[in-house]
Design an enzyme around this catalytic site. Sequence first.
Site, short mmCIF file in Angstrom:
data_model
loop_
_atom_site.label_atom_id
_atom_site.label_comp_id
_atom_site.label_asym_id
_atom_site.label_seq_id
_atom_site.Cartn_x
_atom_site.Cartn_y
_atom_site.Cartn_z
CB VAL A 15 -60.56 10.30 21.67
CG1 VAL A 15 -59.18 10.96 21.68
CG2 VAL A 15 -60.42 8.83 21.28
CE LYS A 106 -58.11 4.38 11.74
NZ LYS A 106 -58.91 5.03 12.79
CD GLU A 130 -46.80 9.92 18.12
OE1 GLU A 130 -46.97 8.78 17.65
OE2 GLU A 130 -45.73 10.55 18.01
N GLY A 135 -52.44 4.70 18.60
CA GLY A 135 -52.96 5.20 19.88
C GLY A 135 -51.93 5.89 20.74
CB ILE A 137 -47.36 3.35 20.50
CG1 ILE A 137 -48.08 2.16 21.14
CG2 ILE A 137 -45.89 3.03 20.29
CD1 ILE A 137 -48.15 0.93 20.25
N GLY A 188 -66.77 -4.72 22.40
CA GLY A 188 -66.40 -3.37 22.01
C GLY A 188 -65.05 -3.25 21.33
CD GLU A 191 -66.12 1.07 15.54
OE1 GLU A 191 -67.34 1.27 15.74
OE2 GLU A 191 -65.21 1.70 16.11
CE LYS A 206 -54.66 2.85 13.09
NZ LYS A 206 -55.06 1.81 14.05
N GLY A 303 -58.17 3.38 22.69
CA GLY A 303 -58.69 3.63 24.03
C GLY A 303 -58.67 5.11 24.35
#
Length: 433
Positions: A15, A106, A130, A135, A137, A188, A191, A206, A303
């Site tokens: 990220v 999170k 955010e 992710g 959205i 992937g 985990e 979340k 992602g």
Amino acid sequence: MGNKVSIGLLGLGVVGTGVIKIIKDHQEKLVHQLGSDVQVKSALVRSLDKERDVSLEGTLLTTNPDDILNDPEIDIIVEVMGGIDQTREYILKAFSTKKHVVSANKDLVALHGPELQEAARKNKCDFYYEASVAGGIPILRGITEGLSSDRITKIMGIVNGTTNYILTKMDKEGSSYDVTLKQAQELGFAEADPTADVEGLDAARKMAILARLAFSMDVDLEDVKVKGISNISLDDLKYANKLGYTMKLIGNADFKDDKIEVDVQPTMLAKNHPLASVNDEFNAVYVYGDAVGETMFYGPGAGSLPTATAITSDVVSVIKNMLLGVTGSQHLDPHFDKQLKTADKRFGQYYVRLHVKDEVGVFSRISALFNDLNISFKRILQNPIIKDENAEIIVVTHQTSLENFQTALNQLKDLDAVIETKSYYKVEGDAEK
């Protein structure tokens, strides 16, 4: 602030790399919006020698967090390193040195969000997160800004891509949970240790964040009731399809009469519900408002670039607040005292699959048990189990309280005719017959 804003990155994984790419690639647009250059001045990393798939020209790599936290030229900290306790200390230190913070964490926000928000407010700093939910959205901004004039009464969401991928593949390909989980790990999507995802913990974190913002209430992680997907069988998916449902791990937050319930559990969702068509690793959040009615936010839940897009949008918001001189002012104290619904005030429909003795009068005894608790049946299936001469009964109830349903489950154990309650799940929506 001058004509340049400097960012310090805590973490330079998938990220963090995406954040640098977006800031470099979108520099012209950022300058147009903000009137300032935006630069990642330095990044905290574990290894200075690791190969990275991004140009790091102009960015200093360091293994010492103080190089970033104590740098007076850095305006904004972007935290993408994960972890909880040490990361919390870094963020608190950033606020104490008057740096704004954008986080994708999170776990940290679910556990320590109110404390960090208060520390930000005291230091007149911004704290945005955010990217911690769904992710790319823009669901948190949608709730706090786009729907700020409405009263949100319910949120339903598919907020974990791993479990949605697994359930989609099990449903469409008929592979068992164990086989599908292994495939997800190889690709992937899961985990090596998938516990937080498949047992619903990631989704619960979340949902705590979403409920906190949507209902203006101090919702804690322990307030979220959680059930994961690891025990879902192909038999249940087969019966769900036959009854007009599909199985999803649904996060639900409901606010009524100033009381809330928040849970994460596998749910049989009517195939005509908009969330039922959200497949593979995608996320979606369905929001009910008194005025707006029903809205749905859909997109990639994880992602590198989707998550980095949400982070960079938060960075833009911070810079705009800096330009206006209003940083640290977005936080509002909770409007409502937390009151959790008790089991007699939590209502829903339920699917139950029973293995019973194949003899006369069994169903009437089961039906009488449910009737005594004012639970009526909406759908009924009954099949023989040829291999052991028993029978399988599947029922879908009408709306009932959680208290009555739990009582029914306990009383079923005492019925001699019932061999085993194989499974039970919440049901959402009216399936087409």
